[in-house]
Design an enzyme around this catalytic site. Structure first.
Site, short mmCIF file in Angstrom:
data_model
loop_
_atom_site.label_atom_id
_atom_site.label_comp_id
_atom_site.label_asym_id
_atom_site.label_seq_id
_atom_site.Cartn_x
_atom_site.Cartn_y
_atom_site.Cartn_z
N MET A 1 0.88 -1.08 -0.15
CA MET A 1 0.16 -0.05 -0.05
C MET A 1 1.08 1.19 -0.01
O MET A 1 1.95 0.98 0.72
CB MET A 1 -0.89 -0.24 1.28
N PRO B 1 -3.33 11.00 2.94
CA PRO B 1 -3.83 9.74 3.27
C PRO B 1 -5.28 9.46 3.14
O PRO B 1 -6.25 8.95 3.87
CB PRO B 1 -3.69 9.77 4.89
N GLY C 1 -3.76 1.14 6.58
CA GLY C 1 -3.72 1.17 5.15
C GLY C 1 -4.85 2.17 4.75
O GLY C 1 -5.90 1.93 5.64
N CYS C 2 -5.02 2.72 3.70
CA CYS C 2 -6.07 3.50 3.37
C CYS C 2 -7.13 2.21 2.60
O CYS C 2 -6.66 1.59 1.81
CB CYS C 2 -5.73 4.34 2.30
N ILE C 3 -8.24 2.56 2.51
CA ILE C 3 -9.11 1.66 1.87
C ILE C 3 -9.07 1.96 0.32
O ILE C 3 -8.87 3.16 -0.06
CB ILE C 3 -10.64 1.77 2.36
#
Ligand code: FAD
Lengths: 330, 102
Positions: free
Chosen positions: A77, A215, B100-102
């Site tokens: 990620m 973010p 974590g980002c979706i």
């Protein structure tokens, strides 16, 4: 290359001066970051679907593939469109079912995160879909290398997952121009203020969309919502007024689940996806965090909205740049 | 919620991450580590300090970051904090679980 001190963008043959610069160079896959990924089996039994070439090669492969274990794999990620791998797995399930070969395909999602959906409420609400669709999940898997000779991926804890077909989302990084210009972080994303979209290092450089290190999800909807706030902040910057700290990380994503159904999620930096109705509280017609046919038709309608409204800069009624709590079951 | 760790009452999330770094100290770290079956040695402390530093600078904590940190290589990181090293190491360091980002 961008030369912030000289306020110039250097092209191959000439240079452009600027007073204000907006960086929107997006993100690209970099399969070279993982040992063995872009080796001799690249686009043979290891595919990406984030490039035109990759998607096309995978389509051709799937047309004649006889079945086996298909991994849908996320390398690390952040990736753009974080729901795309999940959507791919759902659509693959429907595709193989329609072809009458679902029994001979084993679908596994392999992710470095602790769940297929990173947010807890989404995980709870949607886990049943994975069970119904017979999609297995392998979590907390941080890949070390691809063993392309033996068709398996291996993580840092020496866990191995075997595959016949590896569909991977390789590491996503900002454009090399960001690195060359010394404007990025370790993944070449531009450090940017999360609410104003001004870059941290230079007050006359702003950043938008996937190129930033915000973010928030790297999604088209996010870039769209950011653009509204960015426009206003640039006008304020020109006028010498303080910038609006307005961007809240708003994202709105459809997730196709196959068989003419889809999910819809709407969330921001602090509000995780929840159930509810969208855009009208109690009415919908779209349902949040629930599979429905109307969501699928919403996504189909979005095609028209994209070309005829978004691209032309026409405001979409009822959908605001910042997230609304109305209609959400919080 | 409240939890008693190393004879101190601290505020933490349901999963056990401290919500106020001000309440963290080395005894608490040792006690959390013990719950995870980890005995903290010099290498563990190096990693913990690195993570706390990164967190203070509001930088994202990632496996890639560890790889580039020069503090430790990823294989050793996994050996020090077996099974979900970032999750365990951040819990011991008294900082939030990396998301974590979706
Ligand atoms: C398979 C897939 C499915 C997706 N589905 C969705 C979805 O359903 N909904 C959604 O909201 N989002 C979706 N996304 C994400 C969405 O496509 C991106 O988030 C969005 O395109 C980001 O826009 P951007 O303008 O920031 O970057 P981009 O669209 O990537 O644009 C960046 C542009 O900059 C150019 N560029 C880069 N470097 C240079 C340079 N050095 N010089 C000149 N030009 C340069 C590139 O060529 C490119 O045209 C999906 C993405 C993928 C891969």
């Amino acid at each position: 290359m961008i030369l912030p001190d000289e306020q110039k963008v250097q092209l191959q043959t000439k240079s452009l001066d600027y007073d204000i610069l907006i960086i929107a160079t997006g993100t690209k896959i970099v399969p070279e970051e993982t040992e063995g990924m872009k080796g001799p089996m690249w686009h043979k039994n290891i595919f990406d679907f984030y490039t035109y070439e990759g998607a096309k090669a995978l389509r051709n492969k799937l047309r004649k593939w006889k079945g086996g274990t298909m991994l849908v794999h996320i390398t690390e990620m952040p990736i753009k469109c974080p729901v795309a791998p999940l959507e791919f797995a759902f659509l693959a399930d429907a595709f193989f079912t329609n072809k009458g070969m679902r029994d001979s395909v084993h679908i596994k999602i392999v992710t470095p995160l602790s769940g297929v959906f990173t947010k807890q409420k989404a995980n709870e609400a949607l886990h049943h879909l994975l069970i119904e669709k017979n999609i297995e999940e392998v979590t907390d898997f941080n890949i070390e290398r691809v063993d392309y000779e033996n068709n398996k991926i291996i993580d840092y804890a020496d866990r191995e997952v075997a595959y016949d077909l590896l569909v991977t989302v390789p590491t996503n990084m900002g454009d090399p121009v960001i690195e060359r210009s010394g404007l990025g972080d370790e993944l070449h994303f531009v450090p940017t203020h999360k609410t104003t979209l001004q870059t941290i290092a230079h007050e006359n450089i702003f950043a938008l969309g996937d190129a930033t290190n915000l973010p928030a999800s790297k999604a088209g909807s996010v870039a769209h919502f950011e653009a509204e706030i960015l426009t206003e902040n640039i006008l304020r910057y020109i006028d010498g007024q303080p910038l609006k700290k307005e961007f809240d990380g708003h994202a709105n994503c459809f997730i196709e689940t196959g068989y003419n159904k889809a999910l819809l999620i709407d969330f921001n930096y602090t509000q995780e996806p929840v159930t509810g109705t969208f855009p009208f509280p109690g009415v919908g017609p779209l349902k949040l965090l629930e599979e429905s046919r109307s969501n699928h038709w919403g996504k189909m309608a979005f095609r028209w909205i994209y070309w005829n409204m978004l691209i032309k800069g026409v405001h979409i009624p009822f959908v605001s740049a910042t997230m609304t709590k109305k209609g959400k079951n919080i | 919620m409240k939890k008693v760790i190393a004879n101190t009452t601290v505020e933490c999330t349901e999963e056990g991450y401290l919500t106020d770094f001000g309440q963290w100290n080395k005894d608490i770290a040792r006690a959390i580590a013990k719950e995870q079956g980890i005995e903290l040695g010099d290498d563990h402390w190096k990693v913990i300090e690195y993570l706390q530093e990164k967190h203070q600078k509001e930088e994202a904590l990632t496996i890639r970051g560890i790889k580039k940190s020069g503090v430790i290589d990823v294989k050793t990181f996994y050996k020090l904090f077996p099974g979900g090293p970032l999750k365990k190491a951040t819990m011991i360091a008294g900082i939030p679980k990396p998301k974590g980002c979706i």
